[in-house]
Design a protein around this motif. Structure first.
Motif, PDB file in Angstrom:
ATOM      1  N   ALA A 245      15.120   3.163  28.627  1.00 12.98           N
ATOM      2  CA  ALA A 245      16.241   3.665  29.431  1.00 12.98           C
ATOM      3  C   ALA A 245      17.348   4.322  28.618  1.00 12.98           C
ATOM      4  O   ALA A 245      18.501   3.900  28.673  1.00 12.98           O
ATOM      5  CB  ALA A 245      16.816   2.516  30.272  1.00 12.98           C
ATOM      6  N   PRO A 246      17.044   5.372  27.840  1.00  9.38           N
ATOM      7  CA  PRO A 246      18.106   6.058  27.083  1.00  9.38           C
ATOM      8  C   PRO A 246      19.089   6.760  28.010  1.00  9.38           C
ATOM      9  O   PRO A 246      18.703   7.344  29.023  1.00  9.38           O
ATOM     10  CB  PRO A 246      17.336   7.059  26.222  1.00  9.38           C
ATOM     11  CG  PRO A 246      16.048   7.286  26.945  1.00  9.38           C
ATOM     12  CD  PRO A 246      15.718   5.976  27.602  1.00  9.38           C
ATOM     13  N   LYS A 247      20.367   6.684  27.662  1.00 12.05           N
ATOM     14  CA  LYS A 247      21.437   7.250  28.490  1.00 12.05           C
ATOM     15  C   LYS A 247      22.280   8.224  27.672  1.00 12.05           C
ATOM     16  O   LYS A 247      22.337   8.139  26.450  1.00 12.05           O
ATOM     17  CB  LYS A 247      22.351   6.132  29.019  1.00 12.05           C
ATOM     18  CG  LYS A 247      21.633   4.990  29.719  1.00 12.05           C
ATOM     19  CD  LYS A 247      21.031   5.427  31.032  1.00 12.05           C
ATOM     20  CE  LYS A 247      20.392   4.242  31.763  1.00 12.05           C
ATOM     21  NZ  LYS A 247      19.718   4.647  33.010  1.00 12.05           N
ATOM     22  N   ASN A 248      22.952   9.121  28.353  1.00 10.24           N
ATOM     23  CA  ASN A 248      23.898  10.028  27.683  1.00 10.24           C
ATOM     24  C   ASN A 248      25.282   9.398  27.671  1.00 10.24           C
ATOM     25  O   ASN A 248      26.202   9.840  28.352  1.00 10.24           O
ATOM     26  CB  ASN A 248      23.937  11.385  28.392  1.00 10.24           C
ATOM     27  CG  ASN A 248      22.667  12.178  28.168  1.00 10.24           C
ATOM     28  OD1 ASN A 248      22.066  12.115  27.105  1.00 10.24           O
ATOM     29  ND2 ASN A 248      22.234  12.914  29.182  1.00 10.24           N
ATOM     30  N   THR A 249      25.410   8.349  26.893  1.00 11.18           N
ATOM     31  CA  THR A 249      26.669   7.621  26.796  1.00 11.18           C
ATOM     32  C   THR A 249      27.236   7.759  25.385  1.00 11.18           C
ATOM     33  O   THR A 249      26.497   8.012  24.433  1.00 11.18           O
ATOM     34  CB  THR A 249      26.467   6.133  27.117  1.00 11.18           C
ATOM     35  OG1 THR A 249      25.389   5.620  26.309  1.00 11.18           O
ATOM     36  CG2 THR A 249      26.099   5.941  28.582  1.00 11.18           C
ATOM     37  N   PRO A 250      28.538   7.586  25.219  1.00  8.70           N
ATOM     38  CA  PRO A 250      29.146   7.685  23.882  1.00  8.70           C
ATOM     39  C   PRO A 250      28.618   6.598  22.958  1.00  8.70           C
ATOM     40  O   PRO A 250      28.115   5.567  23.401  1.00  8.70           O
ATOM     41  CB  PRO A 250      30.646   7.495  24.162  1.00  8.70           C
ATOM     42  CG  PRO A 250      30.820   7.800  25.619  1.00  8.70           C
ATOM     43  CD  PRO A 250      29.553   7.367  26.266  1.00  8.70           C
TER      44      PRO A 250
ATOM     45  N   VAL B  13      20.354   2.004  26.423  1.00  7.53           N
ATOM     46  CA  VAL B  13      20.915   2.362  25.118  1.00  7.53           C
ATOM     47  C   VAL B  13      21.227   3.851  25.157  1.00  7.53           C
ATOM     48  O   VAL B  13      20.539   4.625  25.819  1.00  7.53           O
ATOM     49  CB  VAL B  13      19.929   2.029  23.966  1.00  7.53           C
ATOM     50  CG1 VAL B  13      18.661   2.861  24.063  1.00  7.53           C
ATOM     51  CG2 VAL B  13      20.595   2.206  22.624  1.00  7.53           C
ATOM     52  N   GLY B  14      22.274   4.256  24.454  1.00 12.12           N
ATOM     53  CA  GLY B  14      22.671   5.654  24.449  1.00 12.12           C
ATOM     54  C   GLY B  14      21.838   6.474  23.477  1.00 12.12           C
ATOM     55  O   GLY B  14      21.435   5.992  22.415  1.00 12.12           O
TER      56      GLY B  14
ATOM     57  N   GLY C  18       7.599  -1.024   7.901  1.00 11.15           N
ATOM     58  CA  GLY C  18       6.512  -1.817   8.431  1.00 11.15           C
ATOM     59  C   GLY C  18       6.906  -2.678   9.623  1.00 11.15           C
ATOM     60  O   GLY C  18       6.169  -3.587  10.006  1.00 11.15           O
ATOM     61  N   ARG C  19       8.056  -2.363  10.221  1.00 11.68           N
ATOM     62  CA  ARG C  19       8.560  -3.114  11.373  1.00 11.68           C
ATOM     63  C   ARG C  19       8.919  -2.174  12.505  1.00 11.68           C
ATOM     64  O   ARG C  19       9.072  -0.962  12.313  1.00 11.68           O
ATOM     65  CB  ARG C  19       9.805  -3.936  11.004  1.00 11.68           C
ATOM     66  CG  ARG C  19       9.625  -4.937   9.873  1.00 11.68           C
ATOM     67  CD  ARG C  19       8.615  -6.028  10.182  1.00 11.68           C
ATOM     68  NE  ARG C  19       8.887  -6.775  11.386  1.00 11.68           N
ATOM     69  CZ  ARG C  19       9.670  -7.870  11.444  1.00 11.68           C
ATOM     70  NH1 ARG C  19      10.274  -8.302  10.347  1.00 11.68           N
ATOM     71  NH2 ARG C  19       9.807  -8.535  12.577  1.00 11.68           N
ATOM     72  N   ALA C  20       9.071  -2.729  13.689  1.00 15.73           N
ATOM     73  CA  ALA C  20       9.419  -1.943  14.878  1.00 15.73           C
ATOM     74  C   ALA C  20      10.630  -2.576  15.563  1.00 15.73           C
ATOM     75  O   ALA C  20      10.500  -3.259  16.574  1.00 15.73           O
ATOM     76  CB  ALA C  20       8.235  -1.868  15.840  1.00 15.73           C
ATOM     77  N   PRO C  21      11.821  -2.378  15.007  1.00 17.68           N
ATOM     78  CA  PRO C  21      13.019  -2.975  15.617  1.00 17.68           C
ATOM     79  C   PRO C  21      13.295  -2.383  16.995  1.00 17.68           C
ATOM     80  O   PRO C  21      13.070  -1.196  17.237  1.00 17.68           O
ATOM     81  CB  PRO C  21      14.131  -2.595  14.625  1.00 17.68           C
ATOM     82  CG  PRO C  21      13.640  -1.337  13.974  1.00 17.68           C
ATOM     83  CD  PRO C  21      12.157  -1.524  13.857  1.00 17.68           C
ATOM     84  N   ALA C  22      13.783  -3.225  17.878  1.00 20.36           N
ATOM     85  CA  ALA C  22      14.200  -2.797  19.210  1.00 20.36           C
ATOM     86  C   ALA C  22      15.711  -2.707  19.233  1.00 20.36           C
ATOM     87  O   ALA C  22      16.406  -3.516  18.595  1.00 20.36           O
ATOM     88  CB  ALA C  22      13.718  -3.785  20.269  1.00 20.36           C
ATOM     89  N   ILE C  23      16.243  -1.715  19.944  1.00 22.53           N
ATOM     90  CA  ILE C  23      17.691  -1.540  20.007  1.00 22.53           C
ATOM     91  C   ILE C  23      18.142  -1.390  21.455  1.00 22.53           C
ATOM     92  O   ILE C  23      17.402  -0.902  22.303  1.00 22.53           O
ATOM     93  CB  ILE C  23      18.170  -0.329  19.175  1.00 22.53           C
ATOM     94  CG1 ILE C  23      17.588   0.973  19.719  1.00 22.53           C
ATOM     95  CG2 ILE C  23      17.790  -0.514  17.709  1.00 22.53           C
ATOM     96  CD1 ILE C  23      18.127   2.217  19.024  1.00 22.53           C
ATOM     97  N   SER C  24      19.358  -1.844  21.719  1.00 20.15           N
ATOM     98  CA  SER C  24      19.953  -1.679  23.052  1.00 20.15           C
ATOM     99  C   SER C  24      21.451  -1.890  22.945  1.00 20.15           C
ATOM    100  O   SER C  24      21.967  -2.320  21.916  1.00 20.15           O
ATOM    101  CB  SER C  24      19.355  -2.691  24.050  1.00 20.15           C
ATOM    102  OG  SER C  24      19.883  -3.990  23.819  1.00 20.15           O
ATOM    103  N   HIS C  25      22.159  -1.590  24.013  1.00 26.24           N
ATOM    104  CA  HIS C  25      23.587  -1.887  24.078  1.00 26.24           C
ATOM    105  C   HIS C  25      23.762  -3.359  24.392  1.00 26.24           C
ATOM    106  O   HIS C  25      22.847  -4.031  24.850  1.00 26.24           O
ATOM    107  CB  HIS C  25      24.254  -1.055  25.165  1.00 26.24           C
ATOM    108  CG  HIS C  25      24.390   0.393  24.778  1.00 26.24           C
ATOM    109  ND1 HIS C  25      24.551   1.378  25.712  1.00 26.24           N
ATOM    110  CD2 HIS C  25      24.345   1.014  23.578  1.00 26.24           C
ATOM    111  CE1 HIS C  25      24.633   2.564  25.087  1.00 26.24           C
ATOM    112  NE2 HIS C  25      24.498   2.349  23.790  1.00 26.24           N
TER     113      HIS C  25
END
Length: 213
Positions: free
Chosen positions: A162-167, A186-187, A206-213
């Protein structure tokens, strides 16, 4: 560093190029549509215009790079056919091997687990939604990731939904499902900033970090 960015004129790719330039890197941008190349890139970015199926153009773009960043994302058009980005990723990895480029940073879906994760309700839900609503795009994401993670590259896959156009946000959640509380949104600016930061950081090799707000 010399960084080649694929999908460079996309919503996340163009922001990633801007982040890399701000960090002092030299950028080669690979894009399909010349009309989307920002005027601000003039004399600052080497631009290669070609389809992702163009093996020679991909080879030229990767030559001289120290890091490859892929901001490629599948088309969400339900009428789209085939898995062009899987083939394109295969060409990118082959060019990297030819030119001795080992570092790869790309994007992926949380339904593909980090090597040290186990499935959670959240990752299962994301996978179910992908398989049900956009099966071709979902298959393309899985195919791209599988090629990268089974390659000899020193890879990092940045996962998000769910990528957003947020600051840009001051605080970004970064981690792994089951051990870190990761949200959904996440923006795009934050995705770009985190992706660009991996060029100088081996924490997640060698890792797959997840990111979010």
């Amino acid at each position: 560093m010399n960084v080649t960015v694929f999908g460079a004129t996309g919503a996340i790719g163009s922001l990633t190029v801007a982040e890399l330039l701000a960090r002092g890197h030299t950028v080669t941008a690979y894009a399909r549509n010349p009309a989307k190349v920002p005027a601000s890139w003039a004399e600052r970015v080497r631009v290669v215009i070609a389809e992702i199926s163009d093996v020679q153009a991909i080879d030229s773009a990767v030559a001289g790079a120290e890091v490859v960043v892929s901001a490629l994302g599948p088309s969400m058009d339900r009428t789209a056919t085939g898995l062009p980005l899987v083939d394109g990723t295969r060409h990118i990895l082959a060019a990297m091997a030819t030119h001795g480029v080992t570092r790869y940073i790309g994007h992926g879906t949380p339904s593909v687990l980090d090597p040290e994760e186990t499935p959670t309700i959240q990752t299962r839900l994301i996978g179910l939604m992908g398989r049900t609503l956009l099966p071709r795009a979902y298959a393309e994401l899985l195919g791209m990731t599988d090629l990268v993670t089974s390659s000899a590259a020193r890879w990092t896959i940045v996962r998000f939904t769910a990528p957003k156009n947020t600051p840009r946000q001051r605080h970004l959640r970064v981690g792994f499902y089951g051990t870190t509380r990761i949200g959904f949104a996440v923006g795009r600016a934050d995705i770009a900033a985190f992706t660009a930061a991996q060029v100088d950081d081996d924490t997640y090799v060698g890792r797959a970090p997840a990111i979010s707000h």
